[in-house]
Design an enzyme around this catalytic site. Sequence first.
Site, short mmCIF file in Angstrom:
data_model
loop_
_atom_site.label_atom_id
_atom_site.label_comp_id
_atom_site.label_asym_id
_atom_site.label_seq_id
_atom_site.Cartn_x
_atom_site.Cartn_y
_atom_site.Cartn_z
N CYS A 16 47.54 54.76 58.79
CA CYS A 16 48.51 53.68 58.51
C CYS A 16 48.36 52.28 59.32
O CYS A 16 48.13 51.93 59.35
CB CYS A 16 48.81 53.14 57.16
SG CYS A 16 48.68 51.90 56.80
N GLU B 62 34.33 46.57 57.60
CA GLU B 62 35.66 46.46 58.37
C GLU B 62 35.29 46.35 59.92
O GLU B 62 35.61 44.97 60.05
CB GLU B 62 37.17 47.05 57.60
CG GLU B 62 37.81 46.92 56.71
CD GLU B 62 38.47 47.81 56.35
OE1 GLU B 62 39.33 47.98 56.93
OE2 GLU B 62 39.38 47.10 55.52
N HIS C 49 44.80 24.34 39.84
CA HIS C 49 43.89 23.42 40.38
C HIS C 49 45.01 23.09 41.89
O HIS C 49 45.47 22.46 41.87
CB HIS C 49 43.59 22.79 39.95
CG HIS C 49 42.37 22.40 39.40
ND1 HIS C 49 41.19 22.88 39.70
CD2 HIS C 49 42.51 21.07 39.77
CE1 HIS C 49 40.14 21.91 40.09
NE2 HIS C 49 41.01 20.62 40.39
N GLU D 53 41.04 30.19 40.35
CA GLU D 53 41.20 29.79 38.64
C GLU D 53 40.21 30.24 37.97
O GLU D 53 40.56 29.89 36.87
CB GLU D 53 41.85 28.36 38.33
CG GLU D 53 40.40 27.34 39.09
CD GLU D 53 40.89 26.16 39.24
OE1 GLU D 53 40.85 25.90 38.27
OE2 GLU D 53 40.51 25.35 40.42
#
Length: 459
Positions: free
Chosen positions: A43, A181, A436, A441
């Site tokens: 990692c 990726e 917002h 949202e």
Amino acid sequence: MSQYDYDLFVIGGGSGGVRAARMSAGHGARVAIAEERYWGGTCVNVGCVPKKLFSYAAHFAEDFHDAARFGWTVGEPSFDWATLRDNKTAEIERLNGIYDRMLKAAGCEVLWGRATVVDPHTVEINGQQITADKILIAVGGWPFVPDIPGKEHAVTSNEMFFLEELPRDIVVVGGGYIAVEFAGIMKGLGVNVTQLYRGPHFLRGFDDDIREHLAVEMRKKGIDLRFNCNIDIIEKKGTRLVADLNDGSQIETDMVMYATGRRPSTRGIGLEEAGVELNDNGTIPVDEQFQSNVPSILALGDILGRIELTPVATTEGMAIANTHFAGKPTTVDYNYVPSAVFSQPPIGSVGLTEAQARDEHGDYIDVYLSEFKPLKHTISGNEERTLMKLVVVRSTDRVVGAHMVGPEAGEMMQGFAVAMKAGATKAIFDSTIGIHPTSAEEFVTMREVKRSAAKEAAE
Ligand code: NDP
């Protein structure tokens, strides 16, 4: 006083091994940890961390383009690979040093070298035998390249982090996390990218709508994505490589990168000789306490063949420390493990895919889908679109799957994972007020069921 030199000997200094060592020492255990290559494992050194840095670098290409319609003049951008590579390496070396210091500060004995298991309570390192009450195998995995003629000409993700120079073109083989990726990273950095996947559609195991949406977006960005396609032979011709494909065609390229999975590094370290049972693929079967069939030999992380993700390995490391050295038996809950694929655009995902939900719940599944142009791209001129999806079990109203392709998908999905683990229903999503204007949202404003189906009706 224990009859052993240490209470715990950890073989492997990756994320999981280091976490188990530090936490166990924190509970008062006498701990030694051996590492032969680099602190932080895959990692930190050749995975998540440098990959994410490369992923940021790749995205600048689009950011410069998008800036123009917002009034910025950025001139002709140019990219210097050596600057990125070397700054990345300097940061990784800094992290290696932090790991070393953290282990020592926790009181762990740090040993450099290849450690092997001699018997259920003994390891050997640099010609010296050391005993321990428990031995933790945390050796992780290594990239696997299929055995085809010319495979020696291919590179893997390991080498991609240290390339002398960027290729002009690259063929990426595979359809998993690493392949998508790197296809996105290389394309963003200006390399011509062809990605080959052997099956009908890449990212097997992800939600089908997500897989399809990402394929469309990657192709829009100019990646030559080919499915049902694989390499039979690679030949070197001067400075170039020629790959013969299974459809009879050929590709000439500077570089071939294989991202065809990883294999556990569990062979040749004395495990079988010490009586530890391995599965055919090299993974180690363990019980809830992470004990192998030899109870003093424990294992965690990628070599369990469960979920190959760093936060899963570190969670397993903490469970091992709690269970074996703090008298607090701790199990790991593998439900609702969120993950992100740092493709361009990225995927964020938690819970069940639509197909899994239909299979696992003998009930109607309601699917909510939203596909849109994010606000930023209403004037940027960038054609990228976002997809969001919720999978809901109708009888309980539980949201069992949330999936997304779009900017910051990984950042967004962490919070939804908490809500879903806590048992959030669709009614709770609906009663939550949105922020917002954001893309997020959308997850609390999807009201229209796009599809409904039960298992029988699905096939
Ligand atoms: P994956 O297992 O995700 O994908 C391997 C890919 O290679 C699959 O598409 C597979 O196809 C294909 N493949 C396997 N064998 C062959 C073969 N012989 N010929 C052609 N294609 C083949 O592995 P990765 O290497 O991408 O990643 C390893 C693991 O690391 C991941 O599973 C993930 O858990 C972790 N990871 C996580 C990341 C993140 O969280 N962002 C990033 C990178 C890695 P098929 O589907 O048909 O089997």
